[in-house]
Scaffold this motif. Structure first.
Motif, PDB file in Angstrom:
ATOM      1  N   GLY A  35       0.813  -1.214   0.000  1.00  0.00           N
ATOM      2  CA  GLY A  35       0.000   0.000   0.000  1.00  0.00           C
ATOM      3  C   GLY A  35       0.842   1.257   0.000  1.00  0.00           C
ATOM      4  O   GLY A  35       0.513   2.243  -0.665  1.00  0.00           O
ATOM      5  N   LEU A  36       1.944   1.231   0.730  1.00  0.00           N
ATOM      6  CA  LEU A  36       2.837   2.383   0.763  1.00  0.00           C
ATOM      7  C   LEU A  36       3.472   2.628  -0.601  1.00  0.00           C
ATOM      8  O   LEU A  36       3.587   3.780  -1.046  1.00  0.00           O
ATOM      9  CB  LEU A  36       3.916   2.173   1.821  1.00  0.00           C
ATOM     10  N   LEU A  37       3.853   1.553  -1.271  1.00  0.00           N
ATOM     11  CA  LEU A  37       4.385   1.700  -2.629  1.00  0.00           C
ATOM     12  C   LEU A  37       3.326   2.251  -3.580  1.00  0.00           C
ATOM     13  O   LEU A  37       3.642   3.042  -4.476  1.00  0.00           O
ATOM     14  CB  LEU A  37       4.903   0.361  -3.146  1.00  0.00           C
ATOM     15  N   ILE A  42       1.227   6.787  -6.714  1.00  0.00           N
ATOM     16  CA  ILE A  42       0.200   7.798  -7.001  1.00  0.00           C
ATOM     17  C   ILE A  42       0.833   9.183  -7.086  1.00  0.00           C
ATOM     18  O   ILE A  42       0.539   9.964  -7.991  1.00  0.00           O
ATOM     19  CB  ILE A  42      -0.923   7.756  -5.945  1.00  0.00           C
ATOM     20  N   PHE A  43       1.731   9.484  -6.153  1.00  0.00           N
ATOM     21  CA  PHE A  43       2.405  10.779  -6.183  1.00  0.00           C
ATOM     22  C   PHE A  43       3.304  10.923  -7.406  1.00  0.00           C
ATOM     23  O   PHE A  43       3.362  11.989  -8.023  1.00  0.00           O
ATOM     24  CB  PHE A  43       3.214  11.006  -4.905  1.00  0.00           C
ATOM     25  N   VAL A  44       3.998   9.862  -7.769  1.00  0.00           N
ATOM     26  CA  VAL A  44       4.887   9.915  -8.931  1.00  0.00           C
ATOM     27  C   VAL A  44       4.079  10.109 -10.208  1.00  0.00           C
ATOM     28  O   VAL A  44       4.432  10.927 -11.066  1.00  0.00           O
ATOM     29  CB  VAL A  44       5.772   8.647  -9.003  1.00  0.00           C
ATOM     30  N   THR A  48       4.024  13.526 -12.785  1.00  0.00           N
ATOM     31  CA  THR A  48       4.338  13.515 -14.211  1.00  0.00           C
ATOM     32  C   THR A  48       3.230  14.116 -15.067  1.00  0.00           C
ATOM     33  O   THR A  48       3.388  14.214 -16.282  1.00  0.00           O
ATOM     34  CB  THR A  48       4.621  12.084 -14.694  1.00  0.00           C
ATOM     35  N   GLY A  49       2.140  14.497 -14.423  1.00  0.00           N
ATOM     36  CA  GLY A  49       1.047  15.132 -15.157  1.00  0.00           C
ATOM     37  C   GLY A  49      -0.042  14.180 -15.603  1.00  0.00           C
ATOM     38  O   GLY A  49      -0.986  14.577 -16.280  1.00  0.00           O
ATOM     39  N   LEU A  56      -4.377   1.831  -8.707  1.00  0.00           N
ATOM     40  CA  LEU A  56      -3.449   2.405  -7.725  1.00  0.00           C
ATOM     41  C   LEU A  56      -4.184   2.871  -6.476  1.00  0.00           C
ATOM     42  O   LEU A  56      -3.698   2.696  -5.358  1.00  0.00           O
ATOM     43  CB  LEU A  56      -2.670   3.569  -8.340  1.00  0.00           C
ATOM     44  N   TYR A  57      -5.340   3.460  -6.669  1.00  0.00           N
ATOM     45  CA  TYR A  57      -6.113   3.908  -5.506  1.00  0.00           C
ATOM     46  C   TYR A  57      -6.586   2.726  -4.665  1.00  0.00           C
ATOM     47  O   TYR A  57      -6.574   2.782  -3.426  1.00  0.00           O
ATOM     48  CB  TYR A  57      -7.305   4.756  -5.940  1.00  0.00           C
TER      49      TYR A  57
END
Length: 86
Positions: A35-37, A42-44, A48-49, A56-57
């Motif tokens: 889950g942490l990965l 999600i942030f990465v 990147t736009g 992922l969610y």
């Protein structure tokens, strides 16, 4: 012969091996890190736009589920160790 201490690999008073608590703890840690990965991914992806996908969610939900597994196994093993002291 040395006295047995709680938390070792000795069988519990009722004869069941304590590996079930350890297994739950390891499952909890694995779920938490997956889950942490997913949260990091999600942030990465957002940086990147692009828009993160539903997968992922949903994978990010494994983080609190793994945390609850870890807490539950710790409480369960603590209760078992306290029961052996008496």
């Amino acid at each position: 012969m040395a006295p047995e201490t709680p938390g070792t690999d000795s069988p519990a008073a009722n004869g069941t091996p304590p590996t079930s608590g350890l297994l739950l703890f390891r499952i909890g840690i694995a779920l938490f890190f997956v889950g942490l990965l997913a949260v990091i991914a999600i942030f990465v992806v957002s940086a990147t736009g692009n828009t993160p996908g539903l997968a992922l969610y949903l994978a990010a939900l494994l983080c609190p589920i793994g945390f609850l597994f870890g807490i539950g196994s710790a409480l369960r093993s603590g209760r078992r160790a306290r029961g052996q002291d008496t």
